[in-house]
Write an enzyme that holds these catalytic residues in place. Structure first.
Site, PDB file in Angstrom:
ATOM      1  N   ASP A   7     -14.334  10.786  62.066  1.00  0.00           N
ATOM      2  CA  ASP A   7     -15.628  10.665  62.752  1.00  0.00           C
ATOM      3  C   ASP A   7     -15.997  12.051  63.277  1.00  0.00           C
ATOM      4  OD1 ASP A   7     -14.181  11.089  65.088  1.00  0.00           O
ATOM      5  OD2 ASP A   7     -14.850   9.261  66.085  1.00  0.00           O
ATOM      6  N   CYS A  64      -9.930  11.041  64.258  1.00  0.00           N
ATOM      7  CA  CYS A  64     -11.037  10.872  65.210  1.00  0.00           C
ATOM      8  C   CYS A  64     -10.681  11.720  66.429  1.00  0.00           C
ATOM      9  CB  CYS A  64     -11.298   9.397  65.538  1.00  0.00           C
ATOM     10  SG  CYS A  64     -10.014   8.534  66.457  1.00  0.00           S
ATOM     11  N   THR A  66      -9.145  11.002  69.342  1.00  0.00           N
ATOM     12  CA  THR A  66      -7.758  10.760  69.763  1.00  0.00           C
ATOM     13  C   THR A  66      -6.852  10.366  68.607  1.00  0.00           C
ATOM     14  OG1 THR A  66      -8.255   8.440  70.131  1.00  0.00           O
ATOM     15  CG2 THR A  66      -8.484   9.927  72.041  1.00  0.00           C
ATOM     16  N   HIS A  97      10.814   5.535  57.129  1.00  0.00           N
ATOM     17  CA  HIS A  97      11.180   4.201  57.621  1.00  0.00           C
ATOM     18  C   HIS A  97      10.071   3.159  57.535  1.00  0.00           C
ATOM     19  CE1 HIS A  97      14.821   5.681  60.228  1.00  0.00           C
ATOM     20  NE2 HIS A  97      14.926   5.998  58.945  1.00  0.00           N
ATOM     21  N   HIS A 132      15.095  -0.536  55.380  1.00  0.00           N
ATOM     22  CA  HIS A 132      13.722  -0.335  55.861  1.00  0.00           C
ATOM     23  C   HIS A 132      12.720  -1.120  55.014  1.00  0.00           C
ATOM     24  CE1 HIS A 132      15.325   2.535  58.599  1.00  0.00           C
ATOM     25  NE2 HIS A 132      15.897   3.183  57.599  1.00  0.00           N
TER      26      HIS A 132
HETATM   27  C1  RB5 Z   1     -15.659   9.315  69.899  1.00  0.00           C
HETATM   28  O1  RB5 Z   1     -16.263   9.866  71.019  1.00  0.00           O
HETATM   29  C2  RB5 Z   1     -14.230   8.912  70.209  1.00  0.00           C
HETATM   30  O2  RB5 Z   1     -14.219   7.779  70.990  1.00  0.00           O
HETATM   31  C3  RB5 Z   1     -13.449   8.724  68.928  1.00  0.00           C
HETATM   32  O3  RB5 Z   1     -13.445   9.905  68.205  1.00  0.00           O
HETATM   33  C4  RB5 Z   1     -12.002   8.324  69.078  1.00  0.00           C
HETATM   34  O4  RB5 Z   1     -11.337   9.172  69.964  1.00  0.00           O
HETATM   35  C5  RB5 Z   1     -11.745   6.901  69.349  1.00  0.00           C
HETATM   36  O5  RB5 Z   1     -10.598   6.435  69.426  1.00  0.00           O
END
Ligand code: RB5
Length: 146
Positions: A7, A64, A66, A97, A132
């Site tokens: 994203d 993304c 996080t 694994h 595994h």
């Molecule tokens: C977008 O702002 C953010 O929420 C997305 O990139 C991600 O971190 C969601 O888990």
């Protein structure tokens, strides 16, 4: 072929990973997003995940902000084992694994140097099988229980 997607929060890191794939001459398909304009990560998680379950791609890379949302979304698709990795040990052992077929990372969490190392070990480590394999089978059987 390696499927890659992100994203807006993962766009900058995706471009760095693409440089690595090109340098290494690893075939890939970029499923977007293609800019830092705000978008919804489940859409890109689904595109990459389905390219794997259809057999088109062998493995995937999702990014993304996080790495959390995009990995949760990808894991909703049957047949996907997406592993959120921000350290070398996890990126290696999720292949050994868990036979993970997607590595997810947070573009706002780690820098390109570490991310490239994680992708490199993820793409070049084979599943160990043995005990595994039984655990992976049991994990995937959970999809049929709901
Ligand atoms: C977008 O702002 C953010 O929420 C997305 O990139 C991600 O971190 C969601 O888990």
């Amino acid at each position: 072929m390696i499927a890659i997607g992100c994203d807006h929060g993962g766009f900058a890191l995706k471009q760095e990973i693409i440089k690595y794939l090109e340098e290494q001459q690893i075939p890939y398909q970029d499923f977007g997003t293609y800019s830092e304009e705000s978008c919804d990560y489940p859409e890109y998680a689904e595109k990459v995940a389905r390219s794997i379950t259809s057999g088109e791609a062998e493995k995937g890379i999702l990014i993304c902000g996080t790495g959390i949302g995009i990995s949760i979304a990808a894991n909703k698709i049957h047949g996907i084992r997406a592993a959120l990795c921000h350290d070398y040990f996890s990126a290696k052992y999720t292949r050994l694994h868990n036979d993970a077929n997607i590595i997810a990372m947070g573009g706002r969490v780690i820098g390109p140097g570490l991310a490239v190392e994680l992708v490199d070990v993820f793409l070049h480590t084979e599943f160990e099988g043995g005990r595994h394999a039984r655990r992976v089978e049991k994990m995937m059987a959970l999809e049929e229980k709901d």
